[in-house]
Design an enzyme around this catalytic site. Structure first.
Site, PDB file in Angstrom:
ATOM      1  N   LYS A   1     -37.641  35.864   6.631  1.00 55.50           N
ATOM      2  CA  LYS A   1     -38.508  34.680   6.630  1.00 55.50           C
ATOM      3  C   LYS A   1     -37.671  33.398   6.721  1.00 55.50           C
ATOM      4  O   LYS A   1     -37.953  32.522   7.535  1.00 55.50           O
ATOM      5  CB  LYS A   1     -39.329  34.659   5.332  1.00 55.50           C
ATOM      6  CG  LYS A   1     -39.956  33.317   5.011  1.00 55.50           C
ATOM      7  CD  LYS A   1     -40.833  33.369   3.774  1.00 55.50           C
ATOM      8  CE  LYS A   1     -40.146  33.113   2.464  1.00 55.50           C
ATOM      9  NZ  LYS A   1     -39.748  31.723   2.185  1.00 55.50           N
ATOM     10  N   ASN A   2     -36.635  33.316   5.894  1.00 49.15           N
ATOM     11  CA  ASN A   2     -35.899  32.053   5.807  1.00 49.15           C
ATOM     12  C   ASN A   2     -34.913  31.846   6.950  1.00 49.15           C
ATOM     13  O   ASN A   2     -34.263  30.801   7.030  1.00 49.15           O
ATOM     14  CB  ASN A   2     -35.204  31.948   4.444  1.00 49.15           C
ATOM     15  CG  ASN A   2     -36.225  31.756   3.336  1.00 49.15           C
ATOM     16  OD1 ASN A   2     -37.404  31.482   3.606  1.00 49.15           O
ATOM     17  ND2 ASN A   2     -35.795  31.914   2.089  1.00 49.15           N
TER      18      ASN A   2
ATOM     19  N   CYS B   1     -43.685  27.608  -3.179  1.00 46.90           N
ATOM     20  CA  CYS B   1     -43.857  28.272  -4.463  1.00 46.90           C
ATOM     21  C   CYS B   1     -43.690  27.279  -5.609  1.00 46.90           C
ATOM     22  O   CYS B   1     -43.039  26.253  -5.463  1.00 46.90           O
ATOM     23  CB  CYS B   1     -42.804  29.365  -4.607  1.00 46.90           C
ATOM     24  SG  CYS B   1     -42.978  30.661  -3.390  1.00 46.90           S
TER      25      CYS B   1
ATOM     26  N   ARG C   1     -38.692  20.693  -6.632  1.00 51.82           N
ATOM     27  CA  ARG C   1     -38.501  20.710  -5.179  1.00 51.82           C
ATOM     28  C   ARG C   1     -38.599  19.327  -4.547  1.00 51.82           C
ATOM     29  O   ARG C   1     -39.449  19.054  -3.704  1.00 51.82           O
ATOM     30  CB  ARG C   1     -39.444  21.711  -4.530  1.00 51.82           C
ATOM     31  CG  ARG C   1     -39.493  22.965  -5.332  1.00 51.82           C
ATOM     32  CD  ARG C   1     -39.293  24.248  -4.714  1.00 51.82           C
ATOM     33  NE  ARG C   1     -38.493  24.545  -3.621  1.00 51.82           N
ATOM     34  CZ  ARG C   1     -38.695  25.613  -2.853  1.00 51.82           C
ATOM     35  NH1 ARG C   1     -39.713  26.378  -3.069  1.00 51.82           N
ATOM     36  NH2 ARG C   1     -37.864  25.901  -1.884  1.00 51.82           N
TER      37      ARG C   1
ATOM     38  N   ASP D   1     -33.369  33.991  -5.321  1.00 50.21           N
ATOM     39  CA  ASP D   1     -34.586  34.707  -4.907  1.00 50.21           C
ATOM     40  C   ASP D   1     -34.600  36.169  -5.375  1.00 50.21           C
ATOM     41  O   ASP D   1     -35.628  36.836  -5.258  1.00 50.21           O
ATOM     42  CB  ASP D   1     -34.745  34.656  -3.377  1.00 50.21           C
ATOM     43  CG  ASP D   1     -35.053  33.246  -2.894  1.00 50.21           C
ATOM     44  OD1 ASP D   1     -35.531  32.439  -3.704  1.00 50.21           O
ATOM     45  OD2 ASP D   1     -34.800  32.960  -1.713  1.00 50.21           O
TER      46      ASP D   1
ATOM     47  N   ARG E   1     -46.745  36.069   1.875  1.00 48.35           N
ATOM     48  CA  ARG E   1     -46.075  34.973   2.575  1.00 48.35           C
ATOM     49  C   ARG E   1     -44.685  35.399   3.019  1.00 48.35           C
ATOM     50  O   ARG E   1     -44.133  34.841   3.970  1.00 48.35           O
ATOM     51  CB  ARG E   1     -45.922  33.763   1.652  1.00 48.35           C
ATOM     52  CG  ARG E   1     -47.185  32.978   1.472  1.00 48.35           C
ATOM     53  CD  ARG E   1     -46.894  31.720   0.684  1.00 48.35           C
ATOM     54  NE  ARG E   1     -45.622  31.172   1.118  1.00 48.35           N
ATOM     55  CZ  ARG E   1     -44.843  30.393   0.401  1.00 48.35           C
ATOM     56  NH1 ARG E   1     -45.192  30.042  -0.798  1.00 48.35           N
ATOM     57  NH2 ARG E   1     -43.709  29.941   0.878  1.00 48.35           N
TER      58      ARG E   1
HETATM   59  N1  EPU Z   1     -32.756  19.693  -3.996  1.00 43.13           N
HETATM   60  C1  EPU Z   1     -32.840  18.367  -4.361  1.00 43.13           C
HETATM   61  N2  EPU Z   1     -33.251  17.489  -3.418  1.00 43.13           N
HETATM   62  C2  EPU Z   1     -33.573  17.855  -2.150  1.00 43.13           C
HETATM   63  C3  EPU Z   1     -33.489  19.218  -1.789  1.00 43.13           C
HETATM   64  C4  EPU Z   1     -33.075  20.125  -2.749  1.00 43.13           C
HETATM   65  O1  EPU Z   1     -32.556  18.006  -5.485  1.00 43.13           O
HETATM   66  O2  EPU Z   1     -33.936  16.965  -1.348  1.00 43.13           O
HETATM   67  C5  EPU Z   1     -32.321  20.679  -5.001  1.00 43.13           C
HETATM   68  C6  EPU Z   1     -33.404  21.701  -5.338  1.00 43.13           C
HETATM   69  O3  EPU Z   1     -34.318  21.199  -6.280  1.00 43.13           O
HETATM   70  C7  EPU Z   1     -32.587  22.846  -5.858  1.00 43.13           C
HETATM   71  C8  EPU Z   1     -31.311  22.770  -5.006  1.00 43.13           C
HETATM   72  O4  EPU Z   1     -31.286  21.462  -4.443  1.00 43.13           O
HETATM   73  O5  EPU Z   1     -32.253  22.613  -7.201  1.00 43.13           O
HETATM   74  C9  EPU Z   1     -31.197  23.775  -3.913  1.00 43.13           C
HETATM   75  O6  EPU Z   1     -32.427  23.964  -3.242  1.00 43.13           O
HETATM   76  P1  EPU Z   1     -32.487  24.181  -1.675  1.00 43.13           P
HETATM   77  O7  EPU Z   1     -32.789  22.860  -1.040  1.00 43.13           O
HETATM   78  O8  EPU Z   1     -31.297  24.911  -1.203  1.00 43.13           O
HETATM   79  O9  EPU Z   1     -33.744  25.088  -1.526  1.00 43.13           O
HETATM   80  P2  EPU Z   1     -34.652  25.118  -0.272  1.00 43.13           P
HETATM   81  O10 EPU Z   1     -33.815  24.837   0.929  1.00 43.13           O
HETATM   82  O11 EPU Z   1     -35.874  24.335  -0.493  1.00 43.13           O
HETATM   83  C10 EPU Z   1     -34.288  27.628   0.383  1.00 43.13           C
HETATM   84  C11 EPU Z   1     -35.188  28.822   0.521  1.00 43.13           C
HETATM   85  C12 EPU Z   1     -35.639  29.276  -0.859  1.00 43.13           C
HETATM   86  C13 EPU Z   1     -34.401  29.600  -1.698  1.00 43.13           C
HETATM   87  C14 EPU Z   1     -33.471  28.395  -1.750  1.00 43.13           C
HETATM   88  C15 EPU Z   1     -32.170  28.654  -2.474  1.00 43.13           C
HETATM   89  C16 EPU Z   1     -36.247  28.454   2.666  1.00 43.13           C
HETATM   90  C17 EPU Z   1     -37.479  28.133   3.421  1.00 43.13           C
HETATM   91  N3  EPU Z   1     -36.341  28.464   1.333  1.00 43.13           N
HETATM   92  O12 EPU Z   1     -35.083  26.635  -0.234  1.00 43.13           O
HETATM   93  O13 EPU Z   1     -36.419  30.427  -0.685  1.00 43.13           O
HETATM   94  O14 EPU Z   1     -34.791  29.949  -3.002  1.00 43.13           O
HETATM   95  O15 EPU Z   1     -33.155  27.963  -0.403  1.00 43.13           O
HETATM   96  O16 EPU Z   1     -31.482  29.684  -1.866  1.00 43.13           O
HETATM   97  O17 EPU Z   1     -35.203  28.743   3.262  1.00 43.13           O
HETATM   98  C18 EPU Z   1     -38.195  31.907  -1.099  1.00 43.13           C
HETATM   99  O18 EPU Z   1     -37.983  32.391   0.027  1.00 43.13           O
HETATM  100  O19 EPU Z   1     -38.946  32.441  -1.951  1.00 43.13           O
HETATM  101  C19 EPU Z   1     -37.536  30.668  -1.452  1.00 43.13           C
HETATM  102  C20 EPU Z   1     -37.960  29.906  -2.454  1.00 43.13           C
END
Ligand code: EPU
Length: 437
Positions: free
Chosen positions: A28-29, A132, A137, A324, A417
């Site tokens: 998915k990701n 989620c 986030r 995850d 999802r």
């Molecule tokens: N963060 C910030 N500000 C931002 C963006 C992120 O503070 O603008 C923080 C987040 O709150 C978190 C950290 O940075 O503490 C890292 O989060 P990241 O941005 O890496 O997460 P993401 O990119 O939103 C992706 C995956 C998630 C997975 C995380 C961590 C996708 C679509 N989602 O999320 O997947 O948990 O990386 O590996 O790629 C899932 O598939 O169930 C899922 C939640």
């Protein structure tokens, strides 16, 4: 109990009788940013091994709303259908800059579209993305990153408006956290931004590498993938003719099945995976006393020690232990002999599922939003539970499989999802599971 679909599972309390093989789907990701990258192409983007899950349908709808023609297995009128897992995206002459707010709010992965849409159309309008319920986030890193590339940000009518009338330009940007989707979307934006962009403290996840490698194949100038500094020299649209981007195996789905094998199986073969992407998990399981046979594209759970050793689990950016897999892993920790600790370092809302596991009989203590202790082994008993998010939902299914009696997991739309044909795959290993409603 309110529910949009439920799984009914008949547990087989630690008889460890699951066996057979299961094939892992595309990630998915990886697929979500792959779709978003369509905006970088002057002609077409072809994808294969795309999982049939609802987040992908939502992404396809967002792209159609932007003016793209999106074809898949279902075909398009007058055209032959594509094989399963194949998708083709062709942008129209007129490309909209506005993401449909109702769809975009539904899943966090929609955020990967921001960079490509902004870079291509010099504007993007979007709501705060959903997903989620696993913590705050925020999107501050995204906004700062786009500002560094020359965009202005305003917020009104519950939407963000990003504009760069002259187009984006290259810049150096340091990520305050290693964010996966922020790295992906800024890397894509930089492919069309004029000049050189340097992304520092960038994410190193396999999905980031897979995305970048395909963009390079299609003509992008990117170096440093897999390291924490990525350099992009941008300015030209890419060409996707005669190229097919194969989505990489889903390491989280794969890891979930490996954990299930350790929990409840013997001779369970998890196929079509990339074992290199799962080293932190396989190391942890080996340390606990799970016997694994590891081949590059297959992990077989041969059996396990009678007493599993407890571990101190600490989630970390790749190649550390993936956040995850934290919830599914906690189910296994309830069956280890002694006290394990969990330190969730990425998200602050991702331990709540332990309250439900406690209802099922687990001994667990949540100390703060990031840390918990689990003590085992404890027998689990079937309950009626509500899935709060995708990964916790899967953890409840795993718990139900090893619990005494019947477990009902509500809100399975969350699970769907991200996991393709989950009940079919579980049933193939011998799990007694049916979907109702
Ligand atoms: N963060 C910030 N500000 C931002 C963006 C992120 O503070 O603008 C923080 C987040 O709150 C978190 C950290 O940075 O503490 C890292 O989060 P990241 O941005 O890496 O997460 P993401 O990119 O939103 C992706 C995956 C998630 C997975 C995380 C961590 C996708 C679509 N989602 O999320 O997947 O948990 O990386 O590996 O790629 C899932 O598939 O169930 C899922 C939640």
């Amino acid at each position: 109990m309110a529910s949009s679909g439920k799984f009914v599972i008949k547990g087989s309390a630690n008889s460890r009788n699951l066996t057979g093989e299961v094939k892992v789907s595309g990630a998915k990701n990886d697929a979500l940013p792959a779709f978003a990258s369509a905006l970088l192409f002057k002609d077409e983007l072809n994808l294969s091994n795309v999982p049939a899950i609802s987040d992908i349908d939502a992404m396809a709808k967002l792209l159609s709303g932007l003016g793209a023609t999106v074809e898949s297995e279902g075909g398009e009128s007058g055209r032959p259908a594509l094989p399963a897992g194949r998708w083709k995206v062709v942008l129209g002459k007129k490309i909209s800059s506005t993401l449909d707010p109702e769809i975009a709010k539904r899943f966090r992965g929609s955020i990967t579209l921001l960079g490509p849409v902004l870079a291509r159309t010099h504007e993007v309008v979007f709501p705060h993305p959903g997903g989620c319920v696993i913590g705050e986030r925020p999107i501050d890193i995204f906004l700062k990153g786009f500002e560094a590339l020359g965009a202005t940000v305003t917020e009104h009518d519950n939407r963000y408006h990003l504009k760069a009338p002259e187009g984006l330009h290259g810049a150096e940007f340091f990520f305050k956290y290693q964010s996966v989707t922020a790295t992906e979307t800024l890397m894509m934006a930089a492919v069309l931004a004029k000049g050189k962009t340097v992304l520092k403290n960038a994410a190193m996840e396999p999905e980031v590498i897979a995305l970048g490698e395909f963009l390079i194949q299609a003509g992008a100038k990117i170096t440093g993938l897999g390291s924490n500094t990525i350099e992009i020299v941008g300015g030209e649209l890419l060409s996707g003719q005669n190229l097919v981007r194969e989505i990489i195996p889903d390491r989280i789905e794969a890891g979930s099945f490996v954990i299930l094998g350790a929990l409840a199986g013997k001779n369970v073969a998890v196929k079509n995976l990339n074992a290199n992407h799962l080293q932190s998990l396989t190391n942890t399981l080996t340390e606990m006393g799970v016997q694994l046979e590891i081949k590059p594209d297959q992990i077989t759970i041969l059996g396990r020690a009678e007493k599993l050793k407890p571990v101190n689990l600490r989630t970390h950016e790749y190649p550390g232990f993936p956040t995850d897999l934290q919830a599914p892993m906690a189910v296994l920790l309830t069956q280890a002999s002694g006290r394990s600790t969990i330190f969730e370092t990425i998200f602050e809302g991702r331990l709540g599922y332990l309250e439900t596991l406690k209802m099922m009989g687990a001994q667990a203590w949540i100390h703060d939003p990031h840390q918990a202790t689990v003590e085992g082994p404890t027998p689990l008993s079937g309950q009626e539970v509500v899935s709060p998010d995708l990964r916790a939902g899967l953890a409840y299914i795993l718990a139900g499989i090893v619990a005494n009696g019947q477990t009902i997991v509500h809100n399975v739309h969350y699970v769907e999802r991200g996991y393709e044909k989950i009940e079919e795959k579980l049933a193939g290993l011998g799990v007694q599971i049916v979907k109702e409603g």
